[in-house]
Structure formats: C-alpha cells, structure tokens
Write a protein that holds these residues in place. Structure first.
Motif, PDB file in Angstrom:
ATOM      1  N   ARG A  83       0.895  -1.160   0.000  1.00 55.14           N
ATOM      2  CA  ARG A  83       0.000   0.000   0.000  1.00 55.14           C
ATOM      3  C   ARG A  83       0.928   1.202   0.000  1.00 55.14           C
ATOM      4  N   ALA A 122       0.665   6.466   0.959  1.00 53.12           N
ATOM      5  CA  ALA A 122       0.512   7.063   2.282  1.00 53.12           C
ATOM      6  C   ALA A 122       1.432   6.427   3.310  1.00 53.12           C
ATOM      7  N   LEU A 143      -4.414  11.526  -2.272  1.00 51.50           N
ATOM      8  CA  LEU A 143      -5.205  10.807  -1.276  1.00 51.50           C
ATOM      9  C   LEU A 143      -5.996  11.773  -0.402  1.00 51.50           C
ATOM     10  N   SER A 202      -5.026  14.335   1.192  1.00 55.45           N
ATOM     11  CA  SER A 202      -4.328  14.611   2.437  1.00 55.45           C
ATOM     12  C   SER A 202      -3.225  15.621   2.182  1.00 55.45           C
ATOM     13  N   VAL A 220      -3.580   9.422   8.946  1.00 59.31           N
ATOM     14  CA  VAL A 220      -3.872   9.481   7.516  1.00 59.31           C
ATOM     15  C   VAL A 220      -5.308   9.961   7.310  1.00 59.31           C
ATOM     16  N   LYS A 229      -9.635   8.783   3.054  1.00 61.37           N
ATOM     17  CA  LYS A 229      -9.533   7.979   1.831  1.00 61.37           C
ATOM     18  C   LYS A 229      -8.599   6.796   2.020  1.00 61.37           C
ATOM     19  N   PHE A 230      -7.463   7.043   2.660  1.00 63.90           N
ATOM     20  CA  PHE A 230      -6.551   5.921   2.900  1.00 63.90           C
ATOM     21  C   PHE A 230      -7.024   5.069   4.064  1.00 63.90           C
ATOM     22  N   GLN A 274      -8.821   1.990   3.332  1.00 68.46           N
ATOM     23  CA  GLN A 274      -8.056   0.811   2.928  1.00 68.46           C
ATOM     24  C   GLN A 274      -7.473   0.077   4.131  1.00 68.46           C
TER      25      GLN A 274
END
Length: 303
Positions: A17, A20, A122, A124, A140, A143-144, A147
């Motif tokens: 991933r 981020a 993202l 951020s 974070v 959006k992240f 995940q």
C-alpha cells in the motif's frame, strides 16, 4: 532526511500500500531533519563535541553553553519550514520533549514536491504526527483509512524501522529517537569554521548570531560525519541565533542534495513547555509492519 534514506524507504513501494504508508514515513524524516534533531544515538554521558579546526575559546565556550542549556530545558515549541529539492517541501509546528524519554506532537502541512503531490492524491495535504519512546504515529486521511478497515493512524515501531533495507530504517530510527535541537550547534563546533556574526532581534528576542560552514570531509566527529555522508551532503552552511539564556531561537541550514537544494529553517520558543503525548487508541491504529506484510502477501504471485 537523507536522499539515500528516502530512496531506501521509497523502495518499499512496489507491491505495498504504497503512497501514504511510505510518504508519511519519509515526511517525518524530513521534519526531524528540518527541526535539526541530534540524529545520533542516545549520547548521555558523551564527550563534548570536538572541533575539526581552529575555534577561538570564547566562541567554543558559548556554543558549549548552548548544548548544556538545551539539555537542561527539556522541551520546546518548534515551528519550521523545509525544502528538500524536488522531493518535498513542508511547514511544521508543535512541541518536542527530551527530558527523559523523547516525545513530540507535530502538525505537518505539505506545500510542494513529489511526495506532497502523492499525498494530495489521497486527499491529504496535512498530517498529525506523534512521537513516543517506542514508536512514531502518523494520522492518515479518510480515503486511505478506508483501505485500513477505517483506521486513521499508522504505527511505526522503531525496532521495525531498524529492519528496513539498506540501513534507511536505522538512520530514521536514530532521527526519531533524538528530539533535542542540538545538531546545528554540534555541527558548528565540529566544523571549527564558525564566527560571531553580530546581534539581532528575532521574534522579539535579542540574540547573538553565529555562522559557519561545515565541510563534511574535514569533520573530526565521526557520528556527525556519517550522518551527513548518509544525507549526501558534502558542504553545509549553518546559522544559529542564541538568546541571553543560551537557548536557540532560530536556526537555518543550507546544502545540496542529489534531489536539489536543501534549506531548513526552524524557530524555537517556550522552552520547558509541557509535552504530554499519548498514543492513539489501539482500535484506530494499524501497524506499519502488518500493512507491509499484508500488502506483500496480496501482491505475491499465485503459488
């Protein structure tokens, strides 16, 4: 943070991933460089910094007094800006503590560069960071977090960082685990090339300005020399402004990296400020090592 350290950490992006997780890690490395932390292992009881060249007794005594006063102060507020070539530029504000276990709480705003573009993708453009004795935590965006099963914090255990490839994690671990703003003073002492550049008023405080040039090849202090070699810096200019209590009010460092020009400026105030920092709730935290492991497993070819 060093170009070599950045390359080592960003090398984890394949099959992970990526953006981020690694960008948050690289960002705090840049932040700690900008704040000019000691960047070397715990030096309690260490010998005074040695000079590589001629340094007059009065200037040396003044700089050693700054080392001692900073150590006694135990904490401070910091606001900083940094540019690391085309990689990242940012602003930072928060508190850092070094009386006993190192702690810190920082607000980081990305203002430009490759990693800032990645973080903006993202949704951020800023990040909250917390430094505790055993780990660093990065918050974070939503959006992240989606995940990570809705978790908003990534925990980077310092021992796990030390296991990263190419020595980049060990270098970053050392940076994160030392929070006193002593490095610019030590660089000037070690260089032997420093002059008193007069008095100035900085943010309402009367200060004495010291300026010098650090030539890495000539440094007698092996720990500082290794740190700058890892950062890819051969020459660096350092300016500090010290108040009548022998405490840093401002510092500016300039040098050249493979990614471009490095400039970091930091202001220090409210020495002795309370620095209580707590870890985020466990239920809202994902572990960096677990994220790497899960991503590597999910990206592995079918057996």
């Amino acid at each position: 943070m060093s170009d070599s350290g950045v390359r080592g950490i960003r090398g984890l992006r394949q099959g992970v991933r990526p953006v981020a997780v690694t960008a948050a890690l690289v960002a705090v490395g840049v932040v700690m460089s900008a704040c000019s932390l000691s960047g070397a292992p715990d030096d309690e009881g260490a010998e005074p910094t040695r000079s590589a060249g001629h340094l007059d007794a009065a200037t040396a005594a003044a700089l050693h007094a700054v080392e001692k006063a900073t150590d006694r102060a135990g904490s401070a507020r910091v606001s900083a800006s940094s540019v690391m070539g085309g990689l990242l530029s940012m602003r930072t504000a928060g508190v850092l503590g070094w009386a006993g276990d190192p702690v810190g709480r920082l607000s980081i705003t990305y203002t430009g560069g490759e990693l800032a573009d990645s973080m903006r993708a993202l949704n951020s453009s800023s990040m909250e960071a917390r430094l505790l004795p055993d780990a660093y935590y990065a918050k974070v965006g939503d959006k992240f977090a989606a995940q990570m099963h809705g978790k908003h914090w990534i925990k980077y255990d310092y021992d796990d960082l030390a296991d990263l490839p190419g020595g980049s994690g060990t270098y970053l671990k050392d940076q994160l685990h030392n929070t006193a703003p002593i490095q610019p003073v030590r660089l000037l002492l070690a260089s032997g090339d420093v002059r008193r550049a007069g008095t100035e008023t900085v943010r309402g405080e009367r200060t004495t300005h010291y300026s010098g040039t650090v030539t890495v090849a000539g440094l007698a202090d092996s720990a500082l020399k290794e740190q700058l070699v890892q950062a890819g810096i051969s020459t660096e200019t350092v300016d500090i402004w010290v108040n009548d209590r022998n405490l840093l009010v401002k510092k500016v460092e300039r040098g050249e990296l493979t990614s471009g020009r490095m400039v970091s400026t930091a202001y220090y105030s409210a020495y002795g400020v309370k620095t209580a920092v707590a870890a985020p709730e466990g239920g809202d935290t994902a572990d960096f090592k677990d994220l790497l492991g899960n991503s590597e497993a999910s990206s592995a070819p079918p057996g």
